[in-house]
Motif scaffolding. Structure first.
Motif, mmCIF file in Angstrom:
data_model
loop_
_atom_site.group_PDB
_atom_site.id
_atom_site.type_symbol
_atom_site.label_atom_id
_atom_site.label_comp_id
_atom_site.label_asym_id
_atom_site.label_seq_id
_atom_site.Cartn_x
_atom_site.Cartn_y
_atom_site.Cartn_z
ATOM 1 N N HIS A 12 0.816 -1.218 0.000
ATOM 2 C CA HIS A 12 0.000 0.000 0.000
ATOM 3 C C HIS A 12 0.848 1.266 0.000
ATOM 4 O O HIS A 12 0.450 2.293 -0.549
ATOM 5 C CB HIS A 12 -0.948 -0.003 1.213
ATOM 6 N N SER A 40 -5.696 0.473 -1.704
ATOM 7 C CA SER A 40 -4.913 1.103 -0.638
ATOM 8 C C SER A 40 -5.028 0.406 0.717
ATOM 9 O O SER A 40 -4.485 0.896 1.706
ATOM 10 C CB SER A 40 -5.308 2.570 -0.503
ATOM 11 N N SER A 42 -4.159 -1.854 3.764
ATOM 12 C CA SER A 42 -2.874 -2.260 4.312
ATOM 13 C C SER A 42 -2.605 -3.734 4.020
ATOM 14 O O SER A 42 -3.452 -4.598 4.273
ATOM 15 C CB SER A 42 -2.851 -2.022 5.824
#
Length: 149
Positions: A12, A40, A42
């Protein structure tokens, strides 16, 4: 620029840079294999280093570019594989030297530590610079001798 397939992967922290470099390389006619991440959320950078190592090993790509926030973690993870020579670079000189002297097959960039123009410059140099061989070939061969897959 090149007719080879270049794999791109990031966690990310390198996602925006990966998207930018993928577009940049495709505009130059480079065939890009996107190994993720794709959003995006994690994720764990070692997973993408493993994906890169596998793509290089099975021939899906001949070279690659990895990114995480700093490039440090993903370069450590990638270099655990004997057939991967991943070089974390910060500038044009490092991009040239990793090819000329180390025959790096993976360029590593920090998605949060490098601007887009420098990243493009590094990618361009990485993909257009040849390995010098000679005295450097002996050293690169020793890397493979001491590694394990």
């Amino acid at each position: 620029m090149t007719t080879e397939t270049i794999a791109l992967a990031s966690d990310h922290g390198g996602l925006e840079m990966k998207a930018m470099l993928a577009a940049f390389l495709r505009e130059k006619g480079v065939k890009v294999l996107d190994l993720g991440a794709h959003d995006s959320q994690s994720v764990d950078y070692p997973d993408f280093a493993v994906a890169m190592a596998q793509a290089l090993k099975d021939g899906s790509a001949s070279r690659g570019i990895l990114m995480c926030g700093t490039g440090i973690g993903i370069s450590i993870a990638a270099n655990r594989f004997a057939h991967v020579r991943a070089a974390l670079v910060h500038d044009a000189y490092g991009a040239a030297m990793c090819r000329q002297h180390n025959d790096a097959n993976v360029l590593v960039l920090g998605g949060r530590t490098m601007g887009p123009e420098v990243a493009k410059q590094c990618a361009d140099i990485f993909l257009t610079t040849a390995f010098e061989g000679g005295r450097h070939a002996r050293r690169v061969a020793k890397l493979a001798e001491n590694g394990q897959d």
